[in-house]
Design an enzyme around this catalytic site. Sequence first.
Site, short mmCIF file in Angstrom:
data_model
loop_
_atom_site.label_atom_id
_atom_site.label_comp_id
_atom_site.label_asym_id
_atom_site.label_seq_id
_atom_site.Cartn_x
_atom_site.Cartn_y
_atom_site.Cartn_z
N SER A 58 51.19 -0.13 2.38
CA SER A 58 50.42 1.08 2.62
C SER A 58 50.55 2.08 1.48
O SER A 58 50.22 1.74 0.34
CB SER A 58 50.87 1.67 3.96
OG SER A 58 49.84 2.41 4.50
N HIS A 118 48.48 -2.80 11.17
CA HIS A 118 49.07 -2.31 9.92
C HIS A 118 50.60 -2.47 9.92
O HIS A 118 51.30 -1.87 10.72
CB HIS A 118 48.70 -0.83 9.85
CG HIS A 118 48.98 -0.18 8.55
ND1 HIS A 118 48.36 -0.55 7.39
CD2 HIS A 118 49.83 0.84 8.23
CE1 HIS A 118 48.79 0.23 6.40
NE2 HIS A 118 49.69 1.06 6.89
#
Length: 432
Positions: free
Chosen positions: A272, A413
């Site tokens: 990320s 995620h």
Amino acid sequence: MLKKLSVVMLGLTAVVFCGCRTERLTSAPGRIKNPVMHKNTDESLVKPYILPDVLLSRTGKKIENAFDWVHIRRPELLELYKKEMYGYLPLRPDRTEYEIISVKDDALNNTAVRKEIKLTFSMNGKKHSFVMLLYIPKNAVAPVPVFVGLNFKGNHTVTPEKDVLMTGRNVDGKLIEKRRSRHIKRFYIEETVKRGFATATVCYHDVYPDNKDENSWRKSVYNLFYADESNEKFHTHASAISAWAWGMSRMLDCLEGEKMIDCSNAFVHGLSRLGKAALWAGANDTRFKLVISNESGCCGAALARRDFGETLEIITHYFPHWFVSSFKKYVHRENELPFDQHCLAALIAPRYLAIGSAEEDLHADPKGEFLSGAHAGRVYKLFGVETYNENTPHPVGSHITGAVSYHIRSGVHDQNLADWEHYWKIADKIRK
Ligand code: GTR
């Protein structure tokens, strides 16, 4: 069907309305009152867009060979990224010291040598330090490749070991013991070591505290150089992402002094925001032979012009300190960016680049991440390296290998075992 999609902040929760579907934006902090921001997660609403030509210099010169790429276009793009988006990396300090603060020869059930090394940088009478946690396979008979990555919540959070120093001060300057081992499944240290790789990590807050308060840089490594500047001036030329990228290069400097580590096989990785930093580290520091972008999303691997998932408006609103202050001018004007993120991917060429996505991670735009890798292929080709293209099938669960690799797994995620299995496989090919 609603044509416009909007993000509405409800107290502490952000909700995206997408036709009749709603989706929680769990990563969006809730301190800002009621911003309404557009976010598209419907592929059918992606409008046609034209990407800047990665092989056309600003002077109009067509780049047709590796020499011109390396000497004309690559430095030009690197400079554009510094000026317009990520800012300039910290400078070289006058003095760097490495202090070994612990060594454990029987770490991880006697499979690893563990070290904690304090890196201290001095400049202008000031000092900045952070502690790197390093594991080296114990049975190694020759120097081994190394994974280099920052962690989110402290070195103690990515290891199962109870005696690893707590690092990573939170916004209140506190170290938090209860987070110990919370993120072991993001690093898979034991498995990495078992496969014959060393792995090194530092908490990213210790390089630059990830806080949008415009003073937070004063607790970062940049304070060694720019302490006399106003906040306003500082944010015109520097950013947290550049500090984090710089930090990973300094980790590598230190690892170069470790005799059981083969720094010609150094692999930088990040999830990320740390994937954005890993890409930027790999673009600047060509010692990283493999650059791993795990779900780096908007302003990482994902194309901004696709207008899918997180937008420049959202990211610069919540995380202005990740970029230079003038980057905001591209909000709603993505087409005016002098690059798109395929250019960042291309800055890694001809070294190895691994792009990882997760099916449900629409905020990071899996397709936009895939396409950056595909469009960077034209630059790899100048070096005689064939890579995947935009028509290469990539169903969920598939792994495209090669100098630019891509995988997409099911789920949300994160950086998990399915991701690591891809990265270990690529790393194994590279080390041979
Ligand atoms: C989100 C941000 C993303 C991504 C993510 C993360 O809130 O919008 O770009 O960086 O944080 O780092 O987990």
